[in-house]
Scaffold this active site. Structure first.
Site, PDB file in Angstrom:
ATOM      1  N   CYS A 206       0.834  -1.207   0.000  1.00  0.00           N
ATOM      2  CA  CYS A 206       0.000   0.000   0.000  1.00  0.00           C
ATOM      3  C   CYS A 206       0.868   1.255   0.000  1.00  0.00           C
ATOM      4  O   CYS A 206       1.846   1.353   0.739  1.00  0.00           O
ATOM      5  CB  CYS A 206      -0.923  -0.002   1.200  1.00  0.00           C
ATOM      6  SG  CYS A 206      -2.050  -1.407   1.229  1.00  0.00           S
ATOM      7  N   SER A 482      -5.355   0.528  11.298  1.00  0.00           N
ATOM      8  CA  SER A 482      -4.482   0.418  10.143  1.00  0.00           C
ATOM      9  C   SER A 482      -3.563   1.627  10.077  1.00  0.00           C
ATOM     10  O   SER A 482      -3.906   2.716  10.547  1.00  0.00           O
ATOM     11  CB  SER A 482      -5.339   0.357   8.875  1.00  0.00           C
ATOM     12  OG  SER A 482      -4.574   0.665   7.743  1.00  0.00           O
TER      13      SER A 482
END
Length: 579
Positions: A206, A482
């Site tokens: 990511c 996260s």
């Protein structure tokens, strides 16, 4: 450093672990296996180097690691070592997020460290190059290196390239927030489909300063990775050049006996915490740095991490709180520029050793902040004087909690509790809009033991932001967030609900105050109130009665010290490298 064991073109394996499987008459059966794999006499009697990857076809984070491992092996061979490739598991958080699969994420960190350890021990490998691509695999691989204490080099697999959605850079976090926009009616089915197809255009982890890129920055700052190796996106061929260099570097470490515990000192962990703060990195670093320190026998808990972060300026304007992604940081000079600015400002410990055999300061010679870019700010003009992550403490979290403040304008919040005993309950309430502005959403029984597994809450926070409520409510949990989470989201609340921590005693309507400026998280209850509620509290059973997640719940310690599952270096009788 020790005297070289490579002299006159020959290796002295007297003190190398692989002597047990390659040297002398007793090793004839072992050598027979090596001949079966086509190894030459020279290859058998060279140092054996484990080349470990978390390659799999689960997600783009890991898909390039097998390719990069071949380049590492080339570098090891050029350095007159014998590479032995093996793989271990990884759980990709983006796919595990928002459902029961997320309970596997944090336990996978322990499984990665354990399986790398077992493979290295079982086959008597002398050194390790570890490649990792997704969140827990980075600390898991570095934990194994520190635990084994064999000469080791870490290499990140690289970040994904940013996606493009209607002229804007997007990451996977935009898709999670798109789910909230869809629920609120802002996005149609077609809009969401267009975004999901555009967000992830390549291999790699990511792209924002989420957990993977945060821990990649840590790998350079702590000295376990070659300078510059954390930067290039996964598809770039320069990653293969760093892979070859990492293979060569580990052979130099074998020659002189420079080991991870020579590198990862207390000061090195402070450097690691600084780079997290300076880049607005993931709150998960406050879980992984203590776990890595534990492998070295160093006490470095959540409060130690947060103390460093509070003193460190925030200088890299990275998503999710800022504007830029990992590719932009790379193009602005990478982690080395951030480290050089911290060194200029008198923050970094420049005398720490690294896998180059040189100090961090020596590695940074010739590095300067580029002009005509605003990804990395000069240390003299930071985005803020306080790092992007802040520790909290109070009667609601005596063992601490953590919040990411990068990009936030308001640093305090007071509201009324709305309590949920699982993430799913809270997510459904958010999607159904059964909450109101000013609420403090409480998600409990999601800690390391109580979850079990300490799940991340990106689905819930993403949905809140997608509904435009990110700054209008707060969220606290004994679970995790996260690295892509933004807004007033407090994680790692300890003690966790499963062991009767104060978060377990909250009721709807309790008034909660969070002050990130002062480092406080309190509930408006007296000690007598809390004592009375504690007397009436009863433990809850989780749903896992066997298997890996049950085992994790039985063995795991508190988040404050890294949610680790074994006693660490302080209890070991001898390190593997000394066998």
């Amino acid at each position: 450093m020790r005297d070289s064991i490579f002299k006159n073109g020959k290796w002295d394996k007297t003190n190398l672990v692989s002597r047990y499987v390659t040297e002398g008459p007793k090793s004839a059966p072992h050598r027979a296996y090596y001949y079966a794999m086509g190894m030459t006499e020279d290859e058998i009697h060279q140092p054996l180097v484990g080349v470990a990857t978390c390659w799999n076809e689960a997600a783009p984070c890991n898909i390039a690691l097998s390719r990069q491992a071949q380049s590492v092996k080339k570098g090891v061979s050029e350095g007159l070592g014998t590479p032995r490739e093996f793989t271990t598991i990884t759980v990709t958080d983006g796919i595990a997020m928002g459902h029961e699969g997320m309970r596997s994420s944090l336990p996978s960190r322990e499984a990665i460290a354990d399986t790398v350890e077992l493979t290295m021990r079982g086959h008597c490998y002398d050194a390790l190059v570890g490649l990792a691509g997704c969140d827990k695999s980075l600390p898991g691989m570095m934990m194994a290196m520190i635990r084994l204490n064999v000469p080791s080099v870490f290499m990140y697999g690289g970040s994904i390239l940013p996606g493009k959605f209607r002229g804007q850079d997007v990451t996977i976090i935009d898709v999670f927030e798109g789910v909230g926009k869809h629920a609120s009616g802002e996005f149609s089915d077609k809009d969401l489909k267009e975004m999901e197809c555009a967000a992830c255009p390549s291999a790699g982890a990511c792209g924002g300063q989420f957990t993977a890129n945060t821990m990649a920055c840590v790998s350079e700052a702590i000295g376990l990775a070659l300078p510059g190796s954390a930067g290039a996106p996964a598809p770039y061929l320069t990653r293969d050049e760093y892979a070859v260099a990492s293979g060569k570097a580990v052979m130099e470490l074998v020659k002189v006996g420079l080991r991870p515990r020579d590198i990862v000192t207390r000061k090195a962990f402070e450097n690691a915490a600084m780079v997290v703060a300076a880049t607005g990195g993931s709150t998960n670093a406050a879980l992984h740095l203590p776990a890595m320190a534990h492998e070295a026998g160093i006490e470095f808990d959540l409060f130690d991490v947060c103390d460093i972060m509070r003193k460190t300026p925030y200088i890299a304007d990275m998503k999710p709180g800022g504007k830029y992604v990992a590719k932009d940081l790379f193009e602005a000079g990478g982690v080395s520029v951030v480290l050089k600015e911290l060194l200029k400002g008198g923050y970094l410990h420049g005398d720490c050793l690294t896998v180059t055999g040189k100090t961090l300061e020596e590695n940074l010679k010739g590095t300067d902040i580029p002009k005509d870019q605003d990804v990395i700010r000069p240390i003299s003009a930071p985005i803020s004087l306080t790092g992007g992550v802040v520790g909290l403490r109070g009667n609601l979290a005596p063992d601490g909690a953590i919040v990411k403040i990068a990009g936030m304008k308001e640093l305090s919040f007071t509201g009324t509790a709305r309590c949920f005993d699982s993430e799913q309950e809270c997510l459904q309430a958010v999607l159904d809009k059964k909450y109101k502005e000013g609420d403090v959403l409480v998600i409990r029984y999601e800690g390391p033991k109580g979850g079990p597994g300490m799940r991340e809450m990106l689905s819930t926070t993403g949905a809140l932001y997608g509904q435009g409520m990110g700054g209008k409510v707060a969220l606290i949990t004994d679970g995790r967030f996260s690295g892509g989470t933004r807004g007033f989201c407090v994680g790692h609340v300890g003690p966790e609900a499963a062991v009767g921590g104060p978060i377990a005693l909250l009721k709807d309507g309790d008034v909660i105050t969070i002050d990130a400026d002062k480092g406080i998280i309190d509930v408006a209850l007296s000690e007598a109130d809390l004592k009375a509620r504690r007397a009436a509290w009863k433990p809850r059973e989780h749903n896992y009665g066997s298997g890996a997640i049950w085992k994790f719940a039985e063995m795991v310690g508190p988040a404050r010290t890294g949610a680790v599952t074994h006693p660490g270096a302080k209890a070991e009788k001898t390190a593997f490298v000394d066998l």
